[in-house]
Design a protein around this motif. Structure first.
Motif, short mmCIF file in Angstrom:
data_model
loop_
_atom_site.label_atom_id
_atom_site.label_comp_id
_atom_site.label_asym_id
_atom_site.label_seq_id
_atom_site.Cartn_x
_atom_site.Cartn_y
_atom_site.Cartn_z
N SER A 147 0.84 -1.19 0.00
CA SER A 147 0.00 0.00 0.00
C SER A 147 0.88 1.24 0.00
O SER A 147 2.01 1.21 0.47
CB SER A 147 -0.84 -0.02 1.26
OG SER A 147 -1.55 1.18 1.39
N SER A 180 9.94 -3.57 -0.94
CA SER A 180 9.18 -4.01 0.23
C SER A 180 10.15 -4.29 1.38
O SER A 180 11.34 -4.50 1.15
CB SER A 180 8.40 -5.29 -0.09
OG SER A 180 9.29 -6.28 -0.55
N ILE A 181 9.66 -4.29 2.60
CA ILE A 181 10.52 -4.56 3.74
C ILE A 181 10.99 -6.01 3.71
O ILE A 181 12.07 -6.34 4.21
CB ILE A 181 9.80 -4.22 5.06
CG1 ILE A 181 10.81 -4.11 6.20
CG2 ILE A 181 8.70 -5.20 5.42
CD1 ILE A 181 10.38 -3.21 7.30
N VAL A 182 10.23 -6.87 3.08
CA VAL A 182 10.56 -8.28 3.04
C VAL A 182 9.85 -8.90 1.84
O VAL A 182 8.81 -8.39 1.39
CB VAL A 182 10.14 -8.97 4.37
CG1 VAL A 182 8.62 -9.08 4.45
CG2 VAL A 182 10.78 -10.32 4.54
N LEU A 203 0.64 -5.34 7.48
CA LEU A 203 -0.59 -4.87 8.10
C LEU A 203 -1.73 -5.82 7.74
O LEU A 203 -1.70 -6.46 6.69
CB LEU A 203 -0.95 -3.48 7.56
CG LEU A 203 0.06 -2.35 7.78
CD1 LEU A 203 -0.47 -1.06 7.14
CD2 LEU A 203 0.33 -2.13 9.27
N LEU A 222 4.52 -4.21 4.12
CA LEU A 222 4.93 -2.82 4.26
C LEU A 222 6.10 -2.50 3.32
O LEU A 222 6.91 -3.37 2.99
CB LEU A 222 5.31 -2.52 5.71
CG LEU A 222 4.08 -2.36 6.62
CD1 LEU A 222 4.47 -2.51 8.10
CD2 LEU A 222 3.42 -0.99 6.40
N MET A 224 9.73 -0.91 2.43
CA MET A 224 10.96 -0.74 3.19
C MET A 224 11.03 0.71 3.66
O MET A 224 10.64 1.62 2.94
CB MET A 224 12.18 -1.08 2.32
CG MET A 224 12.42 -0.12 1.17
SD MET A 224 13.77 -0.64 0.04
CE MET A 224 15.16 0.23 0.71
N MET B 224 18.90 3.32 5.64
CA MET B 224 17.48 2.98 5.64
C MET B 224 17.36 1.49 5.37
O MET B 224 18.10 0.93 4.56
CB MET B 224 16.73 3.77 4.56
CG MET B 224 17.14 3.45 3.14
SD MET B 224 16.36 4.54 1.89
CE MET B 224 14.91 3.59 1.46
N ALA B 225 16.45 0.81 6.10
CA ALA B 225 16.13 -0.59 5.79
C ALA B 225 17.35 -1.52 5.77
O ALA B 225 17.41 -2.45 4.97
CB ALA B 225 15.38 -0.67 4.45
N LYS B 228 19.33 -3.35 2.68
CA LYS B 228 18.78 -2.81 1.43
C LYS B 228 19.26 -1.38 1.21
O LYS B 228 19.63 -0.99 0.10
CB LYS B 228 17.25 -2.85 1.45
CG LYS B 228 16.69 -4.26 1.44
CD LYS B 228 15.22 -4.27 1.12
CE LYS B 228 14.70 -5.69 1.10
NZ LYS B 228 13.48 -5.82 0.30
N CYS B 297 -6.94 4.86 -1.95
CA CYS B 297 -6.74 3.59 -1.24
C CYS B 297 -7.39 3.66 0.15
O CYS B 297 -7.45 4.72 0.76
CB CYS B 297 -5.24 3.30 -1.06
SG CYS B 297 -4.46 2.52 -2.48
N ARG B 300 -5.22 3.63 6.68
CA ARG B 300 -4.93 3.03 7.99
C ARG B 300 -5.69 3.80 9.06
O ARG B 300 -5.98 4.98 8.87
CB ARG B 300 -3.41 3.09 8.27
CG ARG B 300 -2.62 2.24 7.30
CD ARG B 300 -1.10 2.36 7.50
NE ARG B 300 -0.47 1.92 6.25
CZ ARG B 300 0.82 2.07 5.95
NH1 ARG B 300 1.66 2.63 6.81
NH2 ARG B 300 1.29 1.65 4.80
#
Lengths: 348, 348
Positions: A147, A180-182, A203, A222, A224, B224-225, B228, B297, B300
């Motif tokens: 998202s 993406s974070i993962v 999420l 989520l 990254m 960051m991250a 990555k 979208c 949250r």
């Protein structure tokens, strides 16, 4: 259980399967090479495990196995390509082949590719460029999983960015990362093991943080680094999908879920000839010195070695080339079934 | 305390100061425009607050105020530029001016720039390209602040990546992000306020996680991250510094700390002409639709609006253009002292 198999043997088998499914022989060879290369480098998620879905999509008419590459716009340094809903790997390699002489002549060349599919690991293409003293900067959109920051509805794919750089160290520096974070695959794996996922990965569909793998899969992964990853994934989406004329965001078809429509993924390639900027031998010496500097940085407690991106996958490739590539039972069974259906001898 | 001042007034004053410090009139105008543009967009860290250090470095012979742009290699689509240790903003704008006709002709054009300095906000250059229906992808190396993953010694700068894209919404989508988890300025600000920093921002010089701002400043900011961000910052370093021939990693001079040597920063620009890939009007319609999709979208919990990158800084720019740009007392005092020394009328 994963047994190990000779990369050449697997490559021949995959090429034979693809050819019998309707892919032209040279294109089948490209597809097989790209997939086995991913397994060799330890990224089996982008390897031979994808053969089954690609062939099923061909059989359903959702991938055009003999698609031509259509150039829609062309300048000295650029191409806007319609991949004709062909195999992503094949059309990407064909595009790269056309970019190479352009970059040699003008120093830089770029292409948008629309109407394509999932095309595996970006570093397959980037490493080919690096082997010719060129740098390919590559991006692709993907089916929705993430998202925008503040939202909780899948809009962006895990939109990766990649570039490989030649060195004198025996392996290229290989940058290849999803924004993406993962990888979503890690969440699927946690679900299969019945384990929770770490906080900060995903999420729920309602936008609440979750460590429940099933809730995460029903929700969104989520980006990254929060808003920074959102900005990067949007950049990838604009270059790959908006500028190319491909489907954008949720309009991109899902490879496994949508067995009734094409994906229409977009890719973006920008190819630089190192010699246009600097003597390639000097570039490699300079990059080698940078790597030496990086590796000799003071280490954090408990760290024994600082690696550069690409080093671990190079080690993995050496191991897999010597010992064979691991293929899990599910993938072997899929290949066996395909062989039976298509009348190909199963050689594994 | 920050008072607000007319952007035109500040721009004239900065241009007058730079001209009296030895910068050619048109170059002084470029520098003033770039700095005030940063303040207008709310990134005062890259704005007029930098005038003092730039002028001091000119006075010490560490920046060449009248440097020429030397083209070291040239192909149809590429330039390898030696900035001659000139002002970063001036040499970057001059390089962009040379890339524009190349990109119009060949569809894409790229330049490495070596022997340069801190050159402010990348989005200043990217927005200029977007206003001409082009996309500038820009990167720069910076003075060391971050360690490679696993290390705890400053090697990389906060190496940003940027690109701006024209829309029909009245503002460009503006991607402009450092590859660090946070700007070093936020840690300096926490130290000034005597407050701790959040966990995950920085390591001590020994590589231990810390929430102590002073210990963080003596140590390294995190990428960051994690790995990555390490990969991305390395990519920026290779394109900007290794490929350009600029200083690499810790060899890059610090603007404030090293008052005895030049910085030798490297930049990388790649400019795309949208019309080479797609009709620009169609591109903007497509991007507008993507923005509409993003903003609609599901949100949250607690989120009232989803923003796209560049939206907030556009709102800030509207406010600052109407009400004047805020300049803090320290910056005003520095400008006043410069005016007295150089014989320029202080007009603020």
């Amino acid at each position: 259980m994963s047994d190990r198999f000779s990369p050449e043997l697997v490559q021949s088998l995959v090429a034979a399967i693809a050819a019998r499914a309707g892919v032209r022989q040279p294109d089948a060879a490209i597809l097989a090479e790209a997939l086995v290369d991913a397994d060799v480098h330890g990224t089996s998620t982008h390897g031979v495990s994808r053969v089954n879905i690609y062939m099923r999509r061909i059989q359903k008419g959702l991938i055009e196995p003999r698609a031509k590459l259509v150039i829609e716009r062309r300048r000295g340094g650029t191409l806007a390509v319609d991949a004709g809903n062909g195999l992503g790997q094949v059309q990407a390699v064909r595009t790269l082949e056309k970019l190479i002489p352009k970059a040699k002549k003008y120093g830089v060349a770029a292409a948008t590719i629309r109407n394509s599919q999932h095309f595996g690991a970006l570093s397959f293409y980037c490493n080919q460029a690096a082997a010719q003293d060129m740098v390919l900067f590559a991006m692709t959109s993907c089916e929705p999983a993430m998202s925008p920051e503040g939202g909780c509805q899948a809009f962006f794919g895990t939109n990766p960015i990649a570039a490989s750089f030649p060195t004198g160290k025996g392996f290229p520096v290989k940058i290849d990362l999803a924004t993406s974070i993962v990888a979503r695959g890690n969440i699927i794996a946690a679900q299969k093991r019945g384990q929770p996922i770490p906080p900060g990965w995903a999420l729920t569909a309602d936008g609440e943080p979750t460590t429940d793998a099933a809730a995460a899969l029903a929700g969104t992964v989520l980006t990254m680094a929060g808003h920074k990853g959102y900005a990067l994934t949007l950049m990838v989406e604009i270059f790959s999908s908006v500028l190319s004329g491909a489907a954008v965001g949720p309009a991109i078809g899902s490879m496994y879920k949508h067995l009734d429509r094409k994906q229409d993924v977009g890719h973006f390639f920008c190819l630089f000839d190192i010699a246009a900027f600097m003597d390639p031998a000097e570039f490699k010496r300079r990059l080698d010195r940078a790597i030496d500097g990086i590796k000799s940085c003071r280490k954090r407690p408990g760290v024994t070695e600082i690696l550069v991106p690409g080093e671990r996958s190079h080690q993995k490739a050496q191991e897999n080339l010597a010992q064979g590539i691991p293929l899990d039972e599910a993938t072997r069974n899929e290949l066996k079934t395909l062989c039976e259906e298509l009348g190909v001898e199963f050689t594994l």
